[in-house]
Design a protein around this motif. Structure first.
Motif, PDB file in Angstrom:
ATOM      1  N   CYS A   3      -9.883 -15.891   4.955  1.00 24.95           N
ATOM      2  CA  CYS A   3     -11.312 -16.144   5.085  1.00 24.95           C
ATOM      3  C   CYS A   3     -11.795 -16.829   3.812  1.00 24.95           C
ATOM      4  O   CYS A   3     -11.388 -16.457   2.709  1.00 24.95           O
ATOM      5  CB  CYS A   3     -12.055 -14.831   5.305  1.00 24.95           C
ATOM      6  N   MET A   4     -12.652 -17.838   3.976  1.00 24.74           N
ATOM      7  CA  MET A   4     -13.187 -18.549   2.819  1.00 24.74           C
ATOM      8  C   MET A   4     -14.697 -18.702   2.951  1.00 24.74           C
ATOM      9  O   MET A   4     -15.219 -18.845   4.055  1.00 24.74           O
ATOM     10  CB  MET A   4     -12.556 -19.943   2.694  1.00 24.74           C
ATOM     11  N   THR A   5     -15.370 -18.660   1.809  1.00 25.96           N
ATOM     12  CA  THR A   5     -16.803 -18.934   1.772  1.00 25.96           C
ATOM     13  C   THR A   5     -17.004 -20.369   1.311  1.00 25.96           C
ATOM     14  O   THR A   5     -16.479 -20.767   0.270  1.00 25.96           O
ATOM     15  CB  THR A   5     -17.524 -17.981   0.799  1.00 25.96           C
ATOM     16  N   THR A   6     -17.740 -21.141   2.093  1.00 23.16           N
ATOM     17  CA  THR A   6     -17.959 -22.550   1.768  1.00 23.16           C
ATOM     18  C   THR A   6     -19.403 -22.933   2.064  1.00 23.16           C
ATOM     19  O   THR A   6     -20.163 -22.158   2.647  1.00 23.16           O
ATOM     20  CB  THR A   6     -17.042 -23.476   2.600  1.00 23.16           C
ATOM     21  N   ASP A   7     -19.739 -24.165   1.676  1.00 22.97           N
ATOM     22  CA  ASP A   7     -21.014 -24.721   2.109  1.00 22.97           C
ATOM     23  C   ASP A   7     -20.793 -25.357   3.482  1.00 22.97           C
ATOM     24  O   ASP A   7     -19.781 -25.089   4.135  1.00 22.97           O
ATOM     25  CB  ASP A   7     -21.545 -25.738   1.090  1.00 22.97           C
ATOM     26  N   ALA A  20      -7.269 -22.881  11.182  1.00 18.73           N
ATOM     27  CA  ALA A  20      -7.670 -21.680  11.936  1.00 18.73           C
ATOM     28  C   ALA A  20      -8.052 -20.533  11.009  1.00 18.73           C
ATOM     29  O   ALA A  20      -7.734 -19.367  11.267  1.00 18.73           O
ATOM     30  CB  ALA A  20      -6.550 -21.255  12.889  1.00 18.73           C
ATOM     31  N   TRP A  21      -8.719 -20.877   9.906  1.00 19.65           N
ATOM     32  CA  TRP A  21      -9.196 -19.866   8.973  1.00 19.65           C
ATOM     33  C   TRP A  21     -10.657 -19.544   9.270  1.00 19.65           C
ATOM     34  O   TRP A  21     -11.430 -20.402   9.683  1.00 19.65           O
ATOM     35  CB  TRP A  21      -9.088 -20.359   7.525  1.00 19.65           C
ATOM     36  N   THR A  22     -11.024 -18.309   9.028  1.00 18.40           N
ATOM     37  CA  THR A  22     -12.409 -17.893   9.228  1.00 18.40           C
ATOM     38  C   THR A  22     -13.272 -18.413   8.079  1.00 18.40           C
ATOM     39  O   THR A  22     -12.898 -18.297   6.913  1.00 18.40           O
ATOM     40  CB  THR A  22     -12.519 -16.357   9.293  1.00 18.40           C
ATOM     41  N   ARG A  23     -14.411 -18.975   8.421  1.00 17.45           N
ATOM     42  CA  ARG A  23     -15.311 -19.528   7.399  1.00 17.45           C
ATOM     43  C   ARG A  23     -16.587 -18.705   7.311  1.00 17.45           C
ATOM     44  O   ARG A  23     -17.257 -18.464   8.310  1.00 17.45           O
ATOM     45  CB  ARG A  23     -15.674 -20.977   7.728  1.00 17.45           C
ATOM     46  N   LEU A  24     -16.896 -18.265   6.108  1.00 18.60           N
ATOM     47  CA  LEU A  24     -18.173 -17.607   5.848  1.00 18.60           C
ATOM     48  C   LEU A  24     -19.031 -18.566   5.031  1.00 18.60           C
ATOM     49  O   LEU A  24     -18.717 -18.845   3.881  1.00 18.60           O
ATOM     50  CB  LEU A  24     -17.972 -16.307   5.062  1.00 18.60           C
ATOM     51  N   ASP A 197     -21.112 -14.107  15.210  1.00 22.63           N
ATOM     52  CA  ASP A 197     -19.742 -14.386  15.636  1.00 22.63           C
ATOM     53  C   ASP A 197     -18.840 -13.173  15.397  1.00 22.63           C
ATOM     54  O   ASP A 197     -18.829 -12.607  14.294  1.00 22.63           O
ATOM     55  CB  ASP A 197     -19.208 -15.593  14.855  1.00 22.63           C
ATOM     56  N   PRO A 198     -18.063 -12.736  16.391  1.00 21.81           N
ATOM     57  CA  PRO A 198     -17.171 -11.570  16.231  1.00 21.81           C
ATOM     58  C   PRO A 198     -16.161 -11.732  15.094  1.00 21.81           C
ATOM     59  O   PRO A 198     -15.814 -10.765  14.421  1.00 21.81           O
ATOM     60  CB  PRO A 198     -16.457 -11.487  17.589  1.00 21.81           C
ATOM     61  N   LYS A 199     -15.684 -12.960  14.863  1.00 27.31           N
ATOM     62  CA  LYS A 199     -14.730 -13.190  13.772  1.00 27.31           C
ATOM     63  C   LYS A 199     -15.382 -12.907  12.423  1.00 27.31           C
ATOM     64  O   LYS A 199     -14.756 -12.343  11.522  1.00 27.31           O
ATOM     65  CB  LYS A 199     -14.218 -14.629  13.812  1.00 27.31           C
ATOM     66  N   THR A 200     -16.632 -13.309  12.308  1.00 24.32           N
ATOM     67  CA  THR A 200     -17.362 -13.045  11.068  1.00 24.32           C
ATOM     68  C   THR A 200     -17.551 -11.547  10.869  1.00 24.32           C
ATOM     69  O   THR A 200     -17.379 -11.022   9.765  1.00 24.32           O
ATOM     70  CB  THR A 200     -18.739 -13.740  11.100  1.00 24.32           C
TER      71      THR A 200
END
Length: 215
Positions: A3-7, A20-24, A197-200
């Motif tokens: 999981c990564m935090t991005t703009d 296919a990585w989760t984005r926060l 989103d469930p992934k989040t």
């Protein structure tokens, strides 16, 4: 799980999608977008436009600045300068409005004395809009910077903050004007939609466990 935090940069979004990585998305950025969306109202636009012209009138006139300083002393107002709005920081819009409300008596007296600037004196409608904006956005002032810091981990605070927004800070109350109520609802709906989103949700749970376990 990665999981990564991005703009919201298109290249960052695409890179995470390909892997296919989760984005926060950065919460501070999302909050900024939510607040900007809530402020896209003709009443707010008109009032902000008047205030920006008002601030400019003082910025380019040493006489008005001098008179403002004199009246601040005479009226026992804080010796503060006026603030202008920056389109990249929603907090500057709030700060500009709060400063005008603080200095309203002195500002109005100075503007009324000049026939070229009398049209910039805030009327009852503009004052109602300013007070509504402060009521809706004031409680959110510190969250943009606090939850978008780069030197510390803040992701585990996002879910509790969203709950705080829903149950307290953005909850409708009897003192709301139509405008402040609409702004609160717009912000809350935007954030709720972006974080449903469930992934989040799953990512938050794991991150919270990892952070708590490392303490």
């Amino acid at each position: 799980m990665i999981c990564m935090t991005t703009d919201s940069g298109a290249n960052m979004v695409k890179a995470l999608d390909l892997n296919a990585w989760t984005r926060l998305q950065c919460f501070g950025h999302r909050l900024h977008l939510a607040i900007e969306k809530s402020a896209k109202d003709p009443r707010v636009d008109r009032t902000v436009s008047i205030l920006k012209k008002m601030v400019s009138a003082f910025s380019f006139s040493w006489k008005k600045k001098r008179e403002l300083a004199r009246l601040q002393t005479e009226m026992k107002l804080p010796p503060h300068k006026l603030i202008t709005d920056s389109p990249t920081r929603w907090g500057s819009k709030l700060a500009m409005i709060e400063r005008v409300l603080e200095q309203e008596k002195a500002i109005s007296e100075i503007l009324k004395a000049d026939k070229k600037t009398r049209c910039l004196v805030p009327g009852y409608n503009e004052k109602d809009v300013m007070e509504s904006v402060v009521k809706a956005l004031g409680p959110l002032r510190d969250f943009t910077d606090a939850l978008s810091g780069e030197d510390y981990v803040s992701v585990s605070y996002v879910k509790p903050v969203l709950h705080l927004f829903k149950e307290h800070l953005l909850k409708a109350d009897d003192d709301d004007t139509d405008l402040s109520g609409e702004m609160k609802m717009t912000i809350l709906n935007y954030l709720t939609d972006k974080y449903k989103d469930p992934k989040t949700e799953n990512c938050w749970i794991w991150l919270h466990l990892l952070i708590q376990g490392s303490k």
